[in-house]
Design a protein around this motif. Structure first.
Motif, mmCIF file in Angstrom:
data_model
loop_
_atom_site.group_PDB
_atom_site.id
_atom_site.type_symbol
_atom_site.label_atom_id
_atom_site.label_comp_id
_atom_site.label_asym_id
_atom_site.label_seq_id
_atom_site.Cartn_x
_atom_site.Cartn_y
_atom_site.Cartn_z
ATOM 1 N N MET A 1 -23.773 -0.939 32.085
ATOM 2 C CA MET A 1 -23.137 -0.362 30.930
ATOM 3 C C MET A 1 -22.629 1.052 31.211
ATOM 4 O O MET A 1 -21.855 1.567 30.428
ATOM 5 N N ILE A 2 -23.049 1.650 32.279
ATOM 6 C CA ILE A 2 -22.620 3.010 32.593
ATOM 7 C C ILE A 2 -21.108 3.038 32.766
ATOM 8 O O ILE A 2 -20.529 2.201 33.439
ATOM 9 N N GLY A 3 -20.478 4.015 32.117
ATOM 10 C CA GLY A 3 -19.035 4.166 32.197
ATOM 11 C C GLY A 3 -18.271 3.465 31.090
ATOM 12 O O GLY A 3 -17.070 3.653 30.952
ATOM 13 N N MET A 4 -18.961 2.672 30.276
ATOM 14 C CA MET A 4 -18.296 1.966 29.184
ATOM 15 C C MET A 4 -18.185 2.866 27.963
ATOM 16 O O MET A 4 -18.969 3.786 27.785
ATOM 17 N N PHE A 5 -17.205 2.574 27.129
ATOM 18 C CA PHE A 5 -17.068 3.266 25.859
ATOM 19 C C PHE A 5 -18.034 2.650 24.861
ATOM 20 O O PHE A 5 -18.305 1.451 24.898
ATOM 21 N N ALA A 6 -18.557 3.466 23.955
ATOM 22 C CA ALA A 6 -19.466 2.992 22.916
ATOM 23 C C ALA A 6 -19.191 3.766 21.634
ATOM 24 O O ALA A 6 -18.826 4.940 21.675
ATOM 25 N N ILE A 7 -19.352 3.088 20.512
ATOM 26 C CA ILE A 7 -19.178 3.705 19.204
ATOM 27 C C ILE A 7 -20.533 3.752 18.524
ATOM 28 O O ILE A 7 -21.257 2.761 18.494
ATOM 29 N N SER A 8 -20.868 4.910 17.976
ATOM 30 C CA SER A 8 -22.122 5.083 17.263
ATOM 31 C C SER A 8 -22.076 4.303 15.951
ATOM 32 O O SER A 8 -21.107 4.374 15.210
ATOM 33 N N CYS A 9 -23.143 3.556 15.664
ATOM 34 C CA CYS A 9 -23.219 2.751 14.440
ATOM 35 C C CYS A 9 -24.238 3.286 13.449
ATOM 36 O O CYS A 9 -24.402 2.719 12.375
ATOM 37 N N ALA A 10 -24.936 4.346 13.805
ATOM 38 C CA ALA A 10 -25.960 4.890 12.913
ATOM 39 C C ALA A 10 -26.085 6.384 13.135
ATOM 40 O O ALA A 10 -25.828 6.898 14.220
ATOM 41 N N GLY A 11 -26.463 7.073 12.092
ATOM 42 C CA GLY A 11 -26.685 8.509 12.189
ATOM 43 C C GLY A 11 -25.503 9.310 11.680
ATOM 44 O O GLY A 11 -24.508 8.762 11.212
ATOM 45 N N HIS A 12 -25.609 10.620 11.800
ATOM 46 C CA HIS A 12 -24.551 11.494 11.294
ATOM 47 C C HIS A 12 -23.271 11.395 12.109
ATOM 48 O O HIS A 12 -22.219 11.821 11.658
ATOM 49 N N ASP A 13 -23.338 10.821 13.304
ATOM 50 C CA ASP A 13 -22.165 10.659 14.151
ATOM 51 C C ASP A 13 -21.580 9.248 14.060
ATOM 52 O O ASP A 13 -20.852 8.818 14.947
ATOM 53 N N ASN A 14 -21.865 8.548 12.988
ATOM 54 C CA ASN A 14 -21.384 7.177 12.774
ATOM 55 C C ASN A 14 -19.870 7.113 12.964
ATOM 56 O O ASN A 14 -19.131 7.880 12.375
ATOM 57 N N GLY A 15 -19.421 6.199 13.836
ATOM 58 C CA GLY A 15 -18.001 6.021 14.096
ATOM 59 C C GLY A 15 -17.460 6.845 15.249
ATOM 60 O O GLY A 15 -16.322 6.668 15.654
ATOM 61 N N GLN A 16 -18.271 7.719 15.804
ATOM 62 C CA GLN A 16 -17.851 8.583 16.914
ATOM 63 C C GLN A 16 -17.848 7.785 18.218
ATOM 64 O O GLN A 16 -18.757 7.016 18.486
ATOM 65 N N MET A 17 -16.816 7.978 19.043
ATOM 66 C CA MET A 17 -16.724 7.292 20.327
ATOM 67 C C MET A 17 -17.282 8.170 21.431
ATOM 68 O O MET A 17 -17.045 9.378 21.465
#
Length: 86
Positions: A1-17
């Motif tokens: 998974m290293i190097g892949m893009f991920a989107i936050s689904c929880a917390g104050h940064d929800n939706g952040q890439m």
């Protein structure tokens, strides 16, 4: 998974890439090159992120996996390019 893009689904940064820069059994470590830099990545549980399957940056992914030097500007640019393709 290293190097892949991920989107936050929880917390104050929800939706952040972010880009996954490191991982262990329970957590992934994320950086966006702006607020969360390589020297102080965000630690997040695996269940609180959504992987972005399409549009990985192969050059950045290869550098992270091989342990080569990566700069915050490279991560920031990769995320910006990825966001422009959506």
């Amino acid at each position: 998974m290293i190097g892949m893009f991920a989107i936050s689904c929880a917390g104050h940064d929800n939706g952040q890439m972010y880009v996954i820069i490191k991982e262990d059994a329970d957590f992934v470590y994320l950086a966006d090159g702006k607020n969360k830099k390589l020297d102080n990545p965000k630690r997040k549980k695996r269940k609180h992120i959504q992987l972005v399957k399409a549009g990985t940056n192969e050059a950045l992914e290869q550098k992270l996996k091989e342990g080569m030097t990566v700069y915050d500007e490279e991560i920031k640019r990769a995320i910006k390019l990825r966001m422009n393709h959506e």
